[in-house]
Design a protein around this motif. Structure first.
Motif, PDB file in Angstrom:
ATOM      1  N   ALA A 277       0.827  -1.218   0.000  1.00  0.00           N
ATOM      2  CA  ALA A 277       0.000   0.000   0.000  1.00  0.00           C
ATOM      3  C   ALA A 277       0.859   1.264   0.000  1.00  0.00           C
ATOM      4  N   ASP A 278       2.058   1.194   0.564  1.00  0.00           N
ATOM      5  CA  ASP A 278       2.888   2.402   0.660  1.00  0.00           C
ATOM      6  C   ASP A 278       3.974   2.457  -0.421  1.00  0.00           C
ATOM      7  N   VAL A 279       3.813   1.663  -1.479  1.00  0.00           N
ATOM      8  CA  VAL A 279       4.765   1.682  -2.593  1.00  0.00           C
ATOM      9  C   VAL A 279       4.007   1.910  -3.897  1.00  0.00           C
ATOM     10  N   ASP A 280       4.518   2.818  -4.732  1.00  0.00           N
ATOM     11  CA  ASP A 280       3.955   3.006  -6.072  1.00  0.00           C
ATOM     12  C   ASP A 280       5.062   2.903  -7.108  1.00  0.00           C
ATOM     13  N   VAL A 281       4.855   2.064  -8.110  1.00  0.00           N
ATOM     14  CA  VAL A 281       5.744   2.040  -9.268  1.00  0.00           C
ATOM     15  C   VAL A 281       5.145   2.975 -10.312  1.00  0.00           C
TER      16      VAL A 281
END
Ligand SMILES: [Zn+2]
Length: 300
Positions: A277-281
């Protein structure tokens, strides 16, 4: 008539053979570049850096409608509390964007380029805060804007670049490499192995990837509560990333000699990280997916 057909077949075979021979060296080169990737914890350590970055925003320099989706040319600006900014990719100037749109139209169709302004135009006096820049890779649509950037900015910006990105080129990275090499940028020092860092930009990491180009690099930005991973053109859309879809033989075999085994490994690795949830590619050209992340636009 028969002899005529034979001659044509002969010419076509020779052309295919010549193309094949031309493409062997760039494929061998990119097959040989598969640097070790960091584990998730090592990436998360960037989020724990003291004095790490406080925000990431995007700048849209141009876009093109390609079969109903916006192919965006973006720069990402990382910001620190001391006012410093780091830019990821340089976009293009107006002529560059128009030429690239023509090229895309020839390959896969698409409308005219819409141009929104160079970095200098969009950042105004804030451009002087850009103390560092890096490129996800050296294709012209990510590098051409460096000339306009330098004309507006002058000296004072460090280039963070892996050795592979500096040294390993093929027929469609040489032009961008030359633009960068003769630009106003001075190369900054990098430490580390799987994640390359520079003391002036705590919480920012470069991860050499290969795959799409020999020098393709992931930029990881560790905010306190969010990890942003800028994957460049490892895939062209976020949907292709999460569905593990390649770009097809013509693209990866002929137009852009890719290490397709590597790009598949990278898709799977990045998709795994993106499930947090706290990572975006963030995929360079996918405007819709970028907007879905909620990343703010510079100046808004
Ligand atoms: Zn691109």
């Amino acid at each position: 008539m028969r002899i005529f057909i034979r001659i044509i077949l002969g010419i076509v075979s020779l052309a295919v053979l010549a193309l094949g021979i031309f493409l062997v060296p760039p494929h061998l080169q990119t097959q040989g570049i598969e640097p070790d990737l960091p584990n998730e914890q090592a990436l998360r350590d960037l989020m724990a850096e003291e004095d790490g970055p406080i925000a990431v925003r995007y700048v849209l320099s141009a876009s093109q409608d390609v079969r109903g989706r916006q192919l965006a040319h973006t720069t990402f600006l990382v910001e620190w509390a001391n006012g410093n900014l780091f830019a990821i990719d340089a976009g293009m100037d107006e002529n560059g964007a128009a030429e690239f749109a023509d090229l895309m139209r020839g390959i896969s169709g698409g409308g005219d380029a819409q141009f929104f302004g160079t970095l200098g135009k969009q950042l105004g006096p804030e451009l002087q805060r850009v103390k560092g820049i890096g490129f996800t890779h050296l294709h012209i649509d990510h590098t051409q804007g460096i000339t306009a950037f330098c004309a507006d900015r002058g000296t004072g910006t460090d280039l963070l670049q892996s050795n592979d990105q500096r040294d390993e080129h093929n027929f469609n990275t040489v032009e961008g490499a030359e633009l960068v090499a003769k630009s106003c940028l001075s190369r900054g020092a990098l430490g580390g192995r799987e994640i390359l860092t520079n003391d002036a930009f705590p919480g920012l990491g470069l991860i050499p990837l290969g795959g799409h180009t020999p020098g393709s690099t992931l930029f990881a930005v560790g905010l306190k509560d969010h990890l942003w991973l800028f994957s460049g053109d490892t895939t062209n859309t976020k949907t292709d990333l999460v569905n593990n879809r390649g770009k097809g033989f013509l693209y990866s075999g002929v137009f852009v000699p890719e290490n397709t085994g590597r790009t598949e490994d990278l898709r799977l690795w990045l998709t795994g990280l993106d499930t947090n949830a706290d990572v975006d590619v963030v995929v360079s050209h996918d405007l819709e997916a970028l907007l879905a992340t909620g990343m703010p636009k510079f100046g808004e």
